[in-house]
Enzyme design. Structure first.
Site, PDB file in Angstrom:
ATOM      1  N   GLY A  48       0.582  -1.343   0.426  1.00 24.35           N
ATOM      2  CA  GLY A  48      -0.033   0.098  -0.027  1.00 24.35           C
ATOM      3  C   GLY A  48       1.306   0.674   0.297  1.00 24.35           C
ATOM      4  O   GLY A  48       1.680   1.028   0.153  1.00 24.35           O
ATOM      5  N   GLN A  53       3.080   9.776   1.306  1.00 18.96           N
ATOM      6  CA  GLN A  53       4.241   8.969   1.608  1.00 18.96           C
ATOM      7  C   GLN A  53       5.674   9.440   0.314  1.00 18.96           C
ATOM      8  O   GLN A  53       6.133   9.577   0.253  1.00 18.96           O
ATOM      9  CB  GLN A  53       4.281   7.693   1.538  1.00 18.96           C
ATOM     10  CG  GLN A  53       3.528   7.241   2.322  1.00 18.96           C
ATOM     11  CD  GLN A  53       3.440   6.192   2.606  1.00 18.96           C
ATOM     12  OE1 GLN A  53       2.510   4.874   2.260  1.00 18.96           O
ATOM     13  NE2 GLN A  53       4.208   4.878   3.239  1.00 18.96           N
ATOM     14  N   CYS A  90       6.553  -0.206   7.784  1.00 15.03           N
ATOM     15  CA  CYS A  90       5.859   1.338   7.074  1.00 15.03           C
ATOM     16  C   CYS A  90       7.095   1.903   5.773  1.00 15.03           C
ATOM     17  O   CYS A  90       8.401   1.823   6.195  1.00 15.03           O
ATOM     18  CB  CYS A  90       5.667   2.206   8.248  1.00 15.03           C
ATOM     19  SG  CYS A  90       5.341   3.709   7.101  1.00 15.03           S
ATOM     20  N   LEU A  91       7.028   1.857   4.532  1.00 12.75           N
ATOM     21  CA  LEU A  91       7.807   2.437   3.847  1.00 12.75           C
ATOM     22  C   LEU A  91       8.727   3.271   4.522  1.00 12.75           C
ATOM     23  O   LEU A  91       9.443   4.430   3.474  1.00 12.75           O
ATOM     24  CB  LEU A  91       7.052   2.502   1.984  1.00 12.75           C
ATOM     25  CG  LEU A  91       6.805   1.499   1.516  1.00 12.75           C
ATOM     26  CD1 LEU A  91       5.943   1.289   0.388  1.00 12.75           C
ATOM     27  CD2 LEU A  91       8.166   0.482   1.412  1.00 12.75           C
ATOM     28  N   HIS A 132      -3.938   0.903   7.676  1.00 14.09           N
ATOM     29  CA  HIS A 132      -2.616   1.785   8.150  1.00 14.09           C
ATOM     30  C   HIS A 132      -2.900   2.921   7.060  1.00 14.09           C
ATOM     31  O   HIS A 132      -2.267   4.086   7.094  1.00 14.09           O
ATOM     32  CB  HIS A 132      -1.894   0.174   7.245  1.00 14.09           C
ATOM     33  CG  HIS A 132      -0.124   1.038   7.425  1.00 14.09           C
ATOM     34  ND1 HIS A 132       0.495   0.614   8.142  1.00 14.09           N
ATOM     35  CD2 HIS A 132       0.210   1.934   6.526  1.00 14.09           C
ATOM     36  CE1 HIS A 132       2.131   1.275   7.833  1.00 14.09           C
ATOM     37  NE2 HIS A 132       1.912   2.314   6.649  1.00 14.09           N
ATOM     38  N   GLU A 133      -3.215   2.872   5.766  1.00 12.58           N
ATOM     39  CA  GLU A 133      -2.950   3.960   4.281  1.00 12.58           C
ATOM     40  C   GLU A 133      -4.153   5.417   5.447  1.00 12.58           C
ATOM     41  O   GLU A 133      -3.905   5.977   4.824  1.00 12.58           O
ATOM     42  CB  GLU A 133      -3.498   2.509   2.856  1.00 12.58           C
ATOM     43  CG  GLU A 133      -2.520   2.032   2.905  1.00 12.58           C
ATOM     44  CD  GLU A 133      -0.710   2.437   3.151  1.00 12.58           C
ATOM     45  OE1 GLU A 133      -0.629   3.559   3.094  1.00 12.58           O
ATOM     46  OE2 GLU A 133      -0.481   1.682   2.896  1.00 12.58           O
ATOM     47  N   HIS A 136      -2.356   7.587   7.107  1.00  9.56           N
ATOM     48  CA  HIS A 136      -1.532   7.938   6.521  1.00  9.56           C
ATOM     49  C   HIS A 136      -1.730   9.574   6.033  1.00  9.56           C
ATOM     50  O   HIS A 136      -1.518  10.998   6.266  1.00  9.56           O
ATOM     51  CB  HIS A 136      -0.367   7.276   5.608  1.00  9.56           C
ATOM     52  CG  HIS A 136       0.678   6.514   5.510  1.00  9.56           C
ATOM     53  ND1 HIS A 136       1.693   7.404   6.000  1.00  9.56           N
ATOM     54  CD2 HIS A 136       0.892   5.615   5.223  1.00  9.56           C
ATOM     55  CE1 HIS A 136       2.829   6.002   6.769  1.00  9.56           C
ATOM     56  NE2 HIS A 136       2.357   4.908   5.494  1.00  9.56           N
TER      57      HIS A 136
HETATM   58 ZN    ZN Z   1       2.913   3.232   6.342  1.00  6.51          ZN
END
Ligand code: ZN
Length: 163
Positions: A48, A53, A90-91, A132-133, A136
């Protein structure tokens, strides 16, 4: 059309802790963003990615948890059920994982890239990724769920100073 810079923003970048703007009037720019975000997500083997991000504070996410690609605009959770806790990475917070308690099932409403209204039912991993997204989009990161939040933040900042 605004230039799209595909660089994953990491902890410390203010865009990650800001609430994303709702989109009124979907344009070619948003469709382009969604397709570039999908490409980047697959490239880095993520499940995702949310627009903040990549530094864009607008309400857009892409998700593929193994059951197909979702490109969503203004997503909103309208129902939550049950509980699950998955160790999440998480990226935008590389090297850190946090076990996050979330709903096991949910119903989400969003618009697709043509502005059509979608209602999506999700459970288990897919439900976790959506939550999670959406976090963000609200400026929330996995470290915010950690009981050692301040320690982790200091550690990440310390790492940055070193190089
Ligand atoms: Zn993330």
């Amino acid at each position: 059309m605004k230039k799209i810079e595909l660089r994953i923003r990491t902890f410390g970048d203010p865009v990650l802790t800001k609430a994303a703007k709702q989109i009124r009037g979907i344009t070619g720019y948003h469709r382009k963003l969604l397709s570039e975000m999908s490409r980047l997500m697959y490239e880095v083997s993520g499940v995702g990615l949310a627009a903040p991000q990549i530094g864009v504070s607008e309400s857009l996410i892409v998700v593929d948890a193994g059951s197909g690609l979702y490109k969503l605009i203004n997503p909103k959770i309208v129902k939550r059920e049950g509980a699950q806790a998955i160790e999440e990475g998480c990226l935008s917070v590389p090297g850190i994982s946090v076990k996050v308690k979330r709903a096991k099932k949910l119903i989400l409403e969003a618009l697709d890239e043509d502005g059509e209204k979608l209602t999506i039912e999700a459970e288990d991993l897919l439900a976790c990724v959506f939550q999670h997204e959406l976090d963000h989009l609200n400026g929330k990161l996995i470290i915010d769920y950690s009981p050692n939040k301040e320690e982790i933040k200091k550690k990440i900042k310390g790492l940055k100073k070193i190089g």
